[in-house]
Enzyme design. Structure first.
Site, mmCIF file in Angstrom:
data_model
loop_
_atom_site.group_PDB
_atom_site.id
_atom_site.type_symbol
_atom_site.label_atom_id
_atom_site.label_comp_id
_atom_site.label_asym_id
_atom_site.label_seq_id
_atom_site.Cartn_x
_atom_site.Cartn_y
_atom_site.Cartn_z
ATOM 1 N N CYS A 197 -23.207 -51.429 -22.710
ATOM 2 C CA CYS A 197 -23.113 -50.281 -21.815
ATOM 3 C C CYS A 197 -24.401 -50.220 -21.008
ATOM 4 C CB CYS A 197 -22.928 -48.998 -22.623
ATOM 5 S SG CYS A 197 -22.997 -47.457 -21.677
ATOM 6 N N CYS A 199 -21.909 -51.317 -14.468
ATOM 7 C CA CYS A 199 -21.280 -50.565 -15.554
ATOM 8 C C CYS A 199 -20.280 -51.527 -16.174
ATOM 9 C CB CYS A 199 -20.579 -49.318 -15.033
ATOM 10 S SG CYS A 199 -19.565 -48.478 -16.279
#
Length: 258
Positions: free
Chosen positions: A69, A183
Protein backbone atom coordinates in the site's frame (compact mmCIF):
# COMPACT_ATOMS: atom_id res chain seq x y z
CA UNK A 1 5.08 -14.07 4.01
CA UNK A 2 2.51 -11.41 4.92
CA UNK A 3 1.17 -8.84 2.43
CA UNK A 4 -0.84 -6.01 3.95
CA UNK A 5 -3.09 -3.38 2.37
CA UNK A 6 -6.06 -1.25 3.31
CA UNK A 7 -8.20 -3.24 0.88
CA UNK A 8 -7.71 -5.30 -2.27
CA UNK A 9 -5.14 -3.05 -3.96
CA UNK A 10 -2.28 -5.18 -2.71
CA UNK A 11 -3.43 -7.94 -5.05
CA UNK A 12 -1.50 -6.12 -7.78
CA UNK A 13 1.64 -6.66 -5.71
CA UNK A 14 0.71 -10.22 -4.79
CA UNK A 15 0.42 -11.03 -8.50
CA UNK A 16 4.08 -10.12 -9.08
CA UNK A 17 5.32 -11.70 -5.84
CA UNK A 18 3.72 -15.03 -6.67
CA UNK A 19 5.39 -14.96 -10.08
CA UNK A 20 8.77 -14.38 -8.43
CA UNK A 21 8.20 -16.86 -5.57
CA UNK A 22 5.63 -19.35 -6.81
CA UNK A 23 6.12 -21.77 -3.92
CA UNK A 24 6.09 -19.28 -1.05
CA UNK A 25 3.01 -19.52 1.22
CA UNK A 26 1.31 -16.13 1.49
CA UNK A 27 -1.13 -14.46 3.83
CA UNK A 28 -2.93 -11.50 2.28
CA UNK A 29 -4.34 -9.17 4.93
CA UNK A 30 -6.80 -6.39 4.09
CA UNK A 31 -7.69 -3.79 6.70
CA UNK A 32 -11.32 -3.77 5.66
CA UNK A 33 -12.36 -2.29 9.00
CA UNK A 34 -10.09 0.72 8.41
CA UNK A 35 -10.58 1.19 4.66
CA UNK A 36 -9.90 3.65 3.04
CA UNK A 37 -6.54 5.04 4.19
CA UNK A 38 -6.24 7.80 1.60
CA UNK A 39 -8.62 10.16 3.42
CA UNK A 40 -7.27 9.55 6.94
CA UNK A 41 -4.78 11.71 8.81
CA UNK A 42 -1.15 10.68 8.91
CA UNK A 43 -1.41 9.92 12.63
CA UNK A 44 -4.43 7.68 12.07
CA UNK A 45 -2.68 5.72 9.33
CA UNK A 46 0.62 5.36 11.21
CA UNK A 47 -1.10 4.22 14.39
CA UNK A 48 -3.47 1.81 12.71
CA UNK A 49 -0.91 0.18 10.41
CA UNK A 50 1.64 -0.26 13.20
CA UNK A 51 -0.96 -1.77 15.54
CA UNK A 52 -2.40 -4.18 13.02
CA UNK A 53 0.94 -5.34 11.67
CA UNK A 54 2.13 -5.88 15.23
CA UNK A 55 -0.88 -8.11 15.94
CA UNK A 56 -0.63 -9.98 12.67
CA UNK A 57 3.12 -10.55 12.95
CA UNK A 58 2.76 -11.83 16.50
CA UNK A 59 0.05 -14.28 15.49
CA UNK A 60 1.32 -15.39 12.07
CA UNK A 61 5.12 -15.19 12.50
CA UNK A 62 5.77 -14.30 8.84
CA UNK A 63 9.20 -14.61 7.23
CA UNK A 64 8.75 -11.14 5.72
CA UNK A 65 6.16 -8.36 5.77
CA UNK A 66 5.26 -6.49 2.58
CA UNK A 67 3.24 -3.30 3.01
CA UNK A 68 1.46 -3.48 -0.34
CA UNK A 69 0.00 0.00 0.00
CA UNK A 70 1.58 3.29 -1.07
CA UNK A 71 -0.25 5.41 1.51
CA UNK A 72 0.64 3.11 4.41
CA UNK A 73 4.24 2.86 3.22
CA UNK A 74 5.01 6.55 2.75
CA UNK A 75 3.42 7.37 6.13
CA UNK A 76 4.02 4.37 8.39
CA UNK A 77 7.00 2.39 7.07
CA UNK A 78 9.48 3.82 9.58
CA UNK A 79 7.05 3.27 12.46
CA UNK A 80 6.46 -0.34 11.45
CA UNK A 81 10.15 -1.13 11.07
CA UNK A 82 10.72 0.27 14.56
CA UNK A 83 8.22 -2.09 16.21
CA UNK A 84 8.59 -5.33 14.24
CA UNK A 85 11.44 -7.82 14.55
CA UNK A 86 10.97 -9.08 10.98
CA UNK A 87 12.03 -7.56 7.66
CA UNK A 88 9.57 -5.10 6.12
CA UNK A 89 9.35 -4.13 2.43
CA UNK A 90 7.42 -0.99 1.56
CA UNK A 91 5.79 0.37 -1.57
CA UNK A 92 6.81 3.74 -2.99
CA UNK A 93 5.71 5.63 -6.12
CA UNK A 94 7.58 4.42 -9.23
CA UNK A 95 8.89 7.86 -10.13
CA UNK A 96 12.35 6.63 -11.12
CA UNK A 97 11.18 4.21 -13.87
CA UNK A 98 8.62 6.78 -15.02
CA UNK A 99 11.31 9.41 -15.50
CA UNK A 100 13.50 6.90 -17.30
CA UNK A 101 10.66 6.06 -19.69
CA UNK A 102 9.39 9.59 -20.38
CA UNK A 103 10.22 11.18 -23.71
CA UNK A 104 8.33 14.42 -23.14
CA UNK A 105 9.84 14.86 -19.63
CA UNK A 106 6.37 15.39 -18.18
CA UNK A 107 5.14 12.64 -15.89
CA UNK A 108 2.06 12.28 -13.72
CA UNK A 109 1.69 10.80 -10.26
CA UNK A 110 -1.79 9.42 -9.66
CA UNK A 111 -2.34 8.28 -6.09
CA UNK A 112 -4.48 8.86 -3.04
CA UNK A 113 -4.68 12.39 -1.61
CA UNK A 114 -2.54 11.29 1.32
CA UNK A 115 0.20 9.85 -0.88
CA UNK A 116 0.59 12.63 -3.43
CA UNK A 117 1.04 15.34 -0.80
CA UNK A 118 3.82 13.52 1.06
CA UNK A 119 7.32 15.07 1.24
CA UNK A 120 8.60 11.64 0.22
CA UNK A 121 7.16 12.25 -3.24
CA UNK A 122 9.03 15.56 -3.35
CA UNK A 123 12.25 13.74 -2.46
CA UNK A 124 11.76 11.04 -5.10
CA UNK A 125 10.98 13.67 -7.74
CA UNK A 126 14.06 15.71 -6.85
CA UNK A 127 16.30 12.64 -6.87
CA UNK A 128 15.06 10.79 -9.94
CA UNK A 129 13.04 13.28 -12.01
CA UNK A 130 14.79 16.60 -11.51
CA UNK A 131 14.64 17.35 -15.24
CA UNK A 132 10.94 16.46 -15.46
CA UNK A 133 7.74 18.29 -14.75
CA UNK A 134 5.97 16.12 -12.19
CA UNK A 135 2.20 16.55 -12.03
CA UNK A 136 0.23 15.09 -9.13
CA UNK A 137 -3.40 14.22 -8.55
CA UNK A 138 -5.03 12.50 -5.59
CA UNK A 139 -8.14 10.44 -6.27
CA UNK A 140 -10.03 8.64 -3.52
CA UNK A 141 -12.78 7.93 -6.06
CA UNK A 142 -10.45 5.74 -8.12
CA UNK A 143 -9.71 3.59 -5.06
CA UNK A 144 -13.43 3.02 -4.60
CA UNK A 145 -13.78 2.23 -8.32
CA UNK A 146 -11.08 -0.43 -8.10
CA UNK A 147 -12.75 -2.01 -5.09
CA UNK A 148 -16.11 -2.02 -6.90
CA UNK A 149 -14.49 -3.49 -10.01
CA UNK A 150 -13.02 -6.36 -7.98
CA UNK A 151 -16.43 -7.01 -6.42
CA UNK A 152 -17.78 -7.52 -9.94
CA UNK A 153 -19.82 -4.32 -10.00
CA UNK A 154 -20.30 -2.20 -13.10
CA UNK A 155 -18.24 0.98 -13.15
CA UNK A 156 -18.56 3.92 -15.54
CA UNK A 157 -15.96 5.06 -18.06
CA UNK A 158 -16.69 8.66 -17.09
CA UNK A 159 -15.42 8.05 -13.56
CA UNK A 160 -12.08 6.71 -14.81
CA UNK A 161 -11.85 9.61 -17.23
CA UNK A 162 -12.39 12.08 -14.38
CA UNK A 163 -9.47 10.58 -12.44
CA UNK A 164 -7.15 10.94 -15.42
CA UNK A 165 -8.34 14.46 -16.16
CA UNK A 166 -7.07 15.46 -12.74
CA UNK A 167 -3.63 15.19 -14.34
CA UNK A 168 -4.36 15.94 -17.97
CA UNK A 169 -6.12 19.24 -17.27
CA UNK A 170 -3.22 20.68 -15.29
CA UNK A 171 -0.73 23.01 -16.98
CA UNK A 172 1.63 20.73 -18.89
CA UNK A 173 -0.83 17.84 -18.85
CA UNK A 174 -1.12 17.93 -22.64
CA UNK A 175 2.55 16.81 -22.85
CA UNK A 176 2.39 14.10 -20.17
CA UNK A 177 3.38 10.69 -21.56
CA UNK A 178 3.89 8.50 -18.46
CA UNK A 179 1.64 8.08 -15.42
CA UNK A 180 2.84 6.62 -12.14
CA UNK A 181 0.09 4.54 -10.55
CA UNK A 182 1.01 5.47 -6.99
CA UNK A 183 -1.67 3.40 -5.32
CA UNK A 184 -1.63 -0.38 -5.48
CA UNK A 185 -5.35 -0.36 -6.29
CA UNK A 186 -4.79 1.47 -9.56
CA UNK A 187 -2.91 -1.21 -11.58
CA UNK A 188 -5.99 -3.39 -11.11
CA UNK A 189 -7.90 -0.94 -13.33
CA UNK A 190 -5.04 0.20 -15.57
CA UNK A 191 -6.78 -1.19 -18.64
CA UNK A 192 -9.85 0.93 -17.90
CA UNK A 193 -7.68 4.02 -17.51
CA UNK A 194 -5.88 3.31 -20.78
CA UNK A 195 -9.19 2.81 -22.57
CA UNK A 196 -10.50 6.26 -21.63
CA UNK A 197 -7.22 8.16 -22.15
CA UNK A 198 -7.44 10.69 -25.00
CA UNK A 199 -4.10 9.47 -26.36
CA UNK A 200 -1.69 6.59 -25.61
CA UNK A 201 -0.19 6.90 -22.15
CA UNK A 202 2.27 4.60 -20.42
CA UNK A 203 1.27 3.49 -16.93
CA UNK A 204 3.95 2.30 -14.50
CA UNK A 205 3.83 0.96 -10.95
CA UNK A 206 6.24 -0.53 -8.44
CA UNK A 207 4.91 -4.08 -8.11
CA UNK A 208 7.65 -5.79 -10.14
CA UNK A 209 10.34 -3.99 -8.15
CA UNK A 210 8.75 -5.06 -4.87
CA UNK A 211 8.69 -8.65 -6.10
CA UNK A 212 12.37 -8.52 -7.02
CA UNK A 213 13.26 -7.11 -3.61
CA UNK A 214 11.16 -9.73 -1.87
CA UNK A 215 12.75 -12.55 -3.84
CA UNK A 216 16.21 -11.20 -3.00
CA UNK A 217 15.49 -11.04 0.73
CA UNK A 218 14.05 -14.56 0.76
CA UNK A 219 16.62 -16.13 -1.55
CA UNK A 220 17.75 -19.57 -0.45
CA UNK A 221 14.66 -20.43 1.55
CA UNK A 222 13.09 -23.81 0.97
CA UNK A 223 9.35 -23.68 0.65
CA UNK A 224 6.77 -26.47 0.93
CA UNK A 225 4.61 -27.44 -2.01
CA UNK A 226 2.63 -24.54 -3.51
CA UNK A 227 -0.64 -23.71 -1.78
CA UNK A 228 -1.73 -22.92 1.71
CA UNK A 229 -2.41 -19.24 1.02
CA UNK A 230 -4.80 -17.32 3.26
CA UNK A 231 -6.82 -14.12 2.90
CA UNK A 232 -7.58 -12.19 6.09
CA UNK A 233 -9.93 -9.26 6.63
CA UNK A 234 -9.82 -7.10 9.75
CA UNK A 235 -13.57 -6.61 9.81
CA UNK A 236 -16.71 -8.34 8.54
CA UNK A 237 -17.83 -5.40 6.43
CA UNK A 238 -20.95 -5.68 4.24
CA UNK A 239 -20.27 -7.30 0.88
CA UNK A 240 -17.05 -9.03 1.93
CA UNK A 241 -18.17 -12.26 0.29
CA UNK A 242 -18.37 -10.51 -3.10
CA UNK A 243 -14.58 -10.41 -3.28
CA UNK A 244 -14.36 -14.22 -3.39
CA UNK A 245 -14.21 -14.54 -7.23
CA UNK A 246 -11.43 -11.93 -7.48
CA UNK A 247 -9.49 -13.55 -4.67
CA UNK A 248 -9.82 -16.91 -6.39
CA UNK A 249 -8.44 -15.40 -9.61
CA UNK A 250 -5.33 -14.40 -7.64
CA UNK A 251 -4.97 -17.85 -6.07
CA UNK A 252 -6.51 -16.98 -2.71
CA UNK A 253 -9.41 -18.46 -0.74
CA UNK A 254 -12.31 -16.28 0.47
CA UNK A 255 -11.64 -13.80 3.25
CA UNK A 256 -11.61 -15.04 6.82
CA UNK A 257 -12.20 -12.39 9.49
CA UNK A 258 -9.26 -11.95 11.85
Amino acid sequence: MLLFDSGIGGLSVLREVTRALPQAPLVYAADTAGFPYGVKSEMEVATRVSAWLGRLAERLRPSLVVIACNTASVIALAHVRAVLDVGVVGTVPAIKPAAEASVSRVIGVLGTPSTVRQPYVDALSARFAADCTVLRHGSSALVALAEAHLRGEATADADYRAALEGLLMQPGGDAMDVVVLACTHFPLVAERLAAVAPRPLRFVDGAAGIARRTAHLLAGRHWPAPGGHRAIATGAVPGLERYAPALKAFGLPPFEVF
